[in-house]
Design an enzyme around this catalytic site. Structure first.
Site, PDB file in Angstrom:
ATOM      1  N   HIS A 271       0.859  -1.191   0.000  1.00  0.00           N
ATOM      2  CA  HIS A 271       0.000   0.000   0.000  1.00  0.00           C
ATOM      3  C   HIS A 271       0.888   1.232   0.000  1.00  0.00           C
ATOM      4  O   HIS A 271       2.123   1.107  -0.096  1.00  0.00           O
ATOM      5  CB  HIS A 271      -0.954  -0.032   1.200  1.00  0.00           C
ATOM      6  CG  HIS A 271      -0.264  -0.279   2.518  1.00  0.00           C
ATOM      7  ND1 HIS A 271       0.612   0.617   3.076  1.00  0.00           N
ATOM      8  CD2 HIS A 271      -0.296  -1.347   3.365  1.00  0.00           C
ATOM      9  CE1 HIS A 271       1.072   0.145   4.216  1.00  0.00           C
ATOM     10  NE2 HIS A 271       0.548  -1.059   4.413  1.00  0.00           N
TER      11      HIS A 271
ATOM     12  N   ASP B 195       5.338   0.231  12.794  1.00  0.00           N
ATOM     13  CA  ASP B 195       5.777  -0.919  13.596  1.00  0.00           C
ATOM     14  C   ASP B 195       6.957  -0.450  14.447  1.00  0.00           C
ATOM     15  O   ASP B 195       8.104  -0.886  14.247  1.00  0.00           O
ATOM     16  CB  ASP B 195       6.165  -2.079  12.683  1.00  0.00           C
ATOM     17  CG  ASP B 195       4.950  -2.647  11.980  1.00  0.00           C
ATOM     18  OD1 ASP B 195       4.000  -3.052  12.660  1.00  0.00           O
ATOM     19  OD2 ASP B 195       4.932  -2.646  10.737  1.00  0.00           O
TER      20      ASP B 195
ATOM     21  N   HIS C 193       4.072   1.266   2.131  1.00  0.00           N
ATOM     22  CA  HIS C 193       5.242   0.592   1.545  1.00  0.00           C
ATOM     23  C   HIS C 193       5.846   1.453   0.442  1.00  0.00           C
ATOM     24  O   HIS C 193       7.067   1.560   0.318  1.00  0.00           O
ATOM     25  CB  HIS C 193       4.839  -0.747   0.914  1.00  0.00           C
ATOM     26  CG  HIS C 193       4.299  -1.755   1.884  1.00  0.00           C
ATOM     27  ND1 HIS C 193       2.980  -2.114   1.924  1.00  0.00           N
ATOM     28  CD2 HIS C 193       4.923  -2.487   2.846  1.00  0.00           C
ATOM     29  CE1 HIS C 193       2.794  -3.034   2.854  1.00  0.00           C
ATOM     30  NE2 HIS C 193       3.955  -3.272   3.449  1.00  0.00           N
TER      31      HIS C 193
ATOM     32  N   LEU D 223      -2.249   3.298   7.460  1.00  0.00           N
ATOM     33  CA  LEU D 223      -2.345   2.266   6.424  1.00  0.00           C
ATOM     34  C   LEU D 223      -1.679   0.986   6.905  1.00  0.00           C
ATOM     35  O   LEU D 223      -0.619   1.019   7.543  1.00  0.00           O
ATOM     36  CB  LEU D 223      -1.685   2.756   5.132  1.00  0.00           C
ATOM     37  CG  LEU D 223      -2.308   4.002   4.500  1.00  0.00           C
ATOM     38  CD1 LEU D 223      -1.701   4.250   3.119  1.00  0.00           C
ATOM     39  CD2 LEU D 223      -3.821   3.901   4.378  1.00  0.00           C
TER      40      LEU D 223
ATOM     41  N   GLN E 189       9.072  -3.067  16.370  1.00  0.00           N
ATOM     42  CA  GLN E 189       9.868  -3.836  15.405  1.00  0.00           C
ATOM     43  C   GLN E 189      11.082  -3.022  14.960  1.00  0.00           C
ATOM     44  O   GLN E 189      12.209  -3.504  14.943  1.00  0.00           O
ATOM     45  CB  GLN E 189       8.975  -4.192  14.206  1.00  0.00           C
ATOM     46  CG  GLN E 189       9.724  -4.612  12.960  1.00  0.00           C
ATOM     47  CD  GLN E 189       8.804  -5.079  11.842  1.00  0.00           C
ATOM     48  OE1 GLN E 189       8.198  -6.129  11.947  1.00  0.00           O
ATOM     49  NE2 GLN E 189       8.702  -4.321  10.765  1.00  0.00           N
TER      50      GLN E 189
END
Ligand code: PAF
Length: 274
Positions: A32, A148, A35, A182, A151
């Protein structure tokens, strides 16, 4: 753009590019605009851009959505082509993993609070696949979304702890016009769920507003956020510093407010940096 599937192909590419800068964007596909912004940044900053698409089984826990994780292979290939990606690496599970393997273990605290608490061993799987991909691709720069956040912070820690010569680039979260962060998992949301999911960014914006008004007390901010999030099932609200340590007072330019919540049967995470 070349689509590649094997380790040998990646090794040859890597050898041919010698000293050129390589920008790497690891993904699990269903690409999306979030990215796309990582890919665009990589395109601007590197000679060669490599994107990987691999739905990594080791980061999913028993009963999670591994089997139904959204797949949009043809659309993903098109998006990468249009974004000027040089190589799209799409390995199979057997290309990446053998039966009995060395694993990366996430650190005891940063890896086992928040997302790691609710999804134990999730980050072991994330770090293991990211290290494997780093080993194969040996990028100069690797791009990850701030959405994230935990992460991202663990990957930065892995790079630091293992002395990997790779720059980790953190890219801002992309939101739809109403503020929903998103995510590939938004594909599971019904229109009604989407409306409810907006409460998450609304609560995060409230935290930012309180901090802008000099209210730095973490418990108080969290209480107000819980009120907004009352209609949905909150897993956690947390405020940590950039090292993912819990704090009692917001530290300006060194704090992240995070939410994990379930909307319908979909688990969503979001955060804002302050
Ligand atoms: O953020 C993701 O999409 C995944 O966790 C990653 C970094 C590609 C590893 O599988």
């Amino acid at each position: 753009m070349e689509v590649i599937n094997t380790i040998d192909q990646i090794k040859i590419i890597r050898q041919n590019y010698g000293n050129k800068t390589i920008g790497f964007v690891p993904t699990m596909g269903a690409l999306h605009e979030g990215h796309l912004s990582l890919i665009q940044q990589a395109r601007q900053e590197n000679d060669i851009v490599i994107v990987s698409i691999f739905v990594n089984p080791t980061q999913f826990l028993e009963g999670e959505d591994l089997e139904k994780y959204p797949k949009k292979e043809q659309a993903d290939i098109k998006i990468c082509q249009l974004a000027g990606v040089d190589y799209l690496f799409m390995p199979t599970k057997d290309t990446i993993y053998t039966d009995d393997e060395i694993k990366v273990l996430a650190p005891n605290i940063r890896g086992y609070i928040l997302e790691g608490y609710n999804r134990p061993s999730h980050f072991d799987g994330v770090l293991t696949i990211v290290l494997k991909l780093f080993g194969l691709i040996q990028p100069t720069n690797a791009y990850f979304g701030k959405k994230d956040a935990q992460q991202l912070s663990l990957i930065q820690q892995m790079v630091d702890n293992l002395f990997l010569p790779i720059n980790i680039k953190a890219i801002n979260t992309k939101r739809d016009s109403k503020g929903l962060a998103l995510s590939s998992r938004n594909a599971y949301l019904t229109p009604k769920d989407k409306e409810k999911a907006l409460l998450i960014s609304k609560s995060l914006n409230l935290a930012l507003k309180m901090v802008a008004q000099n209210e730095l007390d973490v418990e108080l901010i969290k209480q107000k956020m819980y009120t907004i999030l009352d209609p949905i099932e909150v897993e956690y609200i947390a405020i940590v510093n950039y090292e993912f340590k819990y704090i009692e007072k917001v530290e300006i330019k060194n704090s992240i407010v995070l939410v994990a919540a379930k909307v319908g049967s979909t688990r969503l995470i979001d955060n804002m940096w302050m």
